[in-house]
Design an enzyme around this catalytic site. Structure first.
Site, PDB file in Angstrom:
ATOM      1  N   ASP A 197      -6.465   1.968   8.028  1.00 59.17           N
ATOM      2  CA  ASP A 197      -5.204   2.368   8.304  1.00 59.17           C
ATOM      3  C   ASP A 197      -5.267   3.944   8.666  1.00 59.17           C
ATOM      4  O   ASP A 197      -6.258   4.721   8.512  1.00 59.17           O
ATOM      5  CB  ASP A 197      -4.148   2.199   7.255  1.00 59.17           C
ATOM      6  CG  ASP A 197      -4.386   2.838   5.708  1.00 59.17           C
ATOM      7  OD1 ASP A 197      -5.157   3.814   5.704  1.00 59.17           O
ATOM      8  OD2 ASP A 197      -3.724   2.391   4.677  1.00 59.17           O
ATOM      9  N   TYR A 251       6.085  -8.807   8.228  1.00 61.56           N
ATOM     10  CA  TYR A 251       5.889  -7.383   8.494  1.00 61.56           C
ATOM     11  C   TYR A 251       6.035  -7.283   9.898  1.00 61.56           C
ATOM     12  O   TYR A 251       5.904  -8.003  10.901  1.00 61.56           O
ATOM     13  CB  TYR A 251       4.302  -7.396   8.055  1.00 61.56           C
ATOM     14  CG  TYR A 251       3.949  -7.441   6.505  1.00 61.56           C
ATOM     15  CD1 TYR A 251       4.139  -6.482   5.542  1.00 61.56           C
ATOM     16  CD2 TYR A 251       3.531  -9.014   6.311  1.00 61.56           C
ATOM     17  CE1 TYR A 251       3.745  -6.675   4.077  1.00 61.56           C
ATOM     18  CE2 TYR A 251       3.281  -8.906   5.011  1.00 61.56           C
ATOM     19  CZ  TYR A 251       3.307  -8.049   4.144  1.00 61.56           C
ATOM     20  OH  TYR A 251       3.073  -8.160   2.819  1.00 61.56           O
ATOM     21  N   ASP A 257       0.783  -1.177  -0.034  1.00 64.18           N
ATOM     22  CA  ASP A 257      -0.037   0.076  -0.090  1.00 64.18           C
ATOM     23  C   ASP A 257       0.848   1.247   0.022  1.00 64.18           C
ATOM     24  O   ASP A 257       2.094   1.318   0.443  1.00 64.18           O
ATOM     25  CB  ASP A 257      -0.937   0.314   1.236  1.00 64.18           C
ATOM     26  CG  ASP A 257      -1.840  -0.976   1.228  1.00 64.18           C
ATOM     27  OD1 ASP A 257      -2.609  -1.331  -0.070  1.00 64.18           O
ATOM     28  OD2 ASP A 257      -2.576  -1.413   2.256  1.00 64.18           O
ATOM     29  N   ARG A 290      -4.060  -5.011   7.640  1.00 57.82           N
ATOM     30  CA  ARG A 290      -4.839  -4.142   7.779  1.00 57.82           C
ATOM     31  C   ARG A 290      -6.095  -4.746   8.463  1.00 57.82           C
ATOM     32  O   ARG A 290      -6.740  -4.423   9.579  1.00 57.82           O
ATOM     33  CB  ARG A 290      -5.042  -3.057   6.620  1.00 57.82           C
ATOM     34  CG  ARG A 290      -4.202  -2.020   6.561  1.00 57.82           C
ATOM     35  CD  ARG A 290      -4.671  -1.049   5.496  1.00 57.82           C
ATOM     36  NE  ARG A 290      -4.682  -2.004   3.970  1.00 57.82           N
ATOM     37  CZ  ARG A 290      -5.762  -1.732   3.189  1.00 57.82           C
ATOM     38  NH1 ARG A 290      -6.683  -1.063   3.329  1.00 57.82           N
ATOM     39  NH2 ARG A 290      -5.637  -2.511   2.100  1.00 57.82           N
TER      40      ARG A 290
END
Length: 322
Positions: free
Chosen positions: A146, A132, A104, A239
């Protein structure tokens, strides 16, 4: 007087002759220099087009993954002396290049790139393991899940303890069902859901799908902020994980910061080339060749600039996961 005049004339002639010789010599030198530059650029282009394999670059926060890939292409073509006004155009494509999984705009970290025959291996990157590190914020939910989105809900989080969160994280380990975010690169009728939403169109959530979480741990707990480390398979959205985690804790949450630290065999610390390292030479040096393709140095015509160094010389389809 006649002798003086003759002497002066001889001197003028000598100066003119010297100037002519100088100009010719300089012109030849300039021509040689220009031809040398052209030859070097042709050599660079040949080497660029001979690259086959995978490598990793660092994507910073802000641009899309596609924007970063196009920026990389522009830099490489510029180095090779080729003009490319629109790197998105596929017609007469001089270089095959793609990335192995969208990050993203708000996320940063490892972006795996395939070049030449390496583009055929990108499917493996899409379905393979990724790591991550995410910073979440409790008490606020957003429409994009987010920090780039609009706050849609606020709830108390004072009741949440470190032990509560660690216990709830266990529920999201292993093979789980997950609903992808509305704001994503997933498509409906050929258009991304995020684009349709920005146009004001109504979009239904995609059905829950099976995803795999290999490892999930709490690194830091400093309410309202918390940091988690995630290792997951393809198709997983951090997310969605943070949003679901907030709900499980009888509150809400969104991703404040996200970094992809590993994709496949490529890690952020060891393999990701920073923007100032995006050169043909650096990519050829770190390129992991495809099993059926030779490495760049062995497939290209020998170039003076690409000769092996002597001892002592100095070195100069979309899976978000977010």
């Amino acid at each position: 007087t006649a002798a003086t005049t003759a002497t002066a004339s001889s001197r003028v002639h000598a100066v003119d002759s010297f100037a002519s010789l100088f100009c010719v010599s300089r012109t030849k030198g300039m021509a040689t220099g220009v031809s040398g530059v052209v030859a070097a650029q042709r050599c660079s282009l040949s080497k660029l087009q001979s690259l086959n394999g995978l490598f990793a670059i660092y994507k910073k926060q802000g641009p899309t993954s596609a924007d970063v890939l196009n920026q990389l292409k522009r830099k490489l073509f510029q180095e090779a002396g080729e003009k490319q006004t629109n790197p998105r155009k596929r017609k007469k494509q001089a270089l095959k290049m793609g990335h192995g999984g969208t990050l993203d705009s708000a996320a940063s970290g490892v972006l795996v790139v395939g070049v030449g025959g390496g583009t055929k291996m990108l499917t493996t990157m899409l379905t393979g393991s990724k790591k991550y590190t995410a910073v979440g914020e409790l008490g606020k939910a957003t429409d994009t899940l987010d920090a780039t989105g609009t706050v849609t809900l606020q709830k108390t989080y004072e009741h949440i303890t470190k032990e509560n969160m660690e216990e709830k994280l266990k529920k999201f380990t292993g093979e789980i069902m997950q609903v992808p975010p509305l704001y994503s690169a997933l498509k409906r009728d050929g258009q991304r859901l995020s684009v349709l939403l920005k146009k004001g169109q109504e979009v239904e959530a995609k059905p829950a799908r099976a995803v795999t979480v290999y490892h999930l741990s709490l690194r830091d707990f400093s309410p309202p902020l918390f940091t988690i480390d995630v290792e997951c398979g393809g198709g997983f959205y951090v997310r969605s994980l943070v949003d679901d985690l907030g709900k499980e804790l009888s509150s809400c949450a969104h991703v404040k910061e996200l970094v992809r630290t590993k994709q496949g065999q490529f890690t952020l610390e060891e393999h990701a080339l920073r923007e100032d390292q995006w050169t043909i030479e650096n990519i050829a040096r770190v390129l992991q060749a495809t099993p059926t393709e030779p490495v760049a140095e062995s497939s290209a015509e020998p170039c003076p600039a690409a000769r092996p160094r002597k001892d002592g010389e100095e070195q100069q389809g979309d899976d978000q996961g977010s």
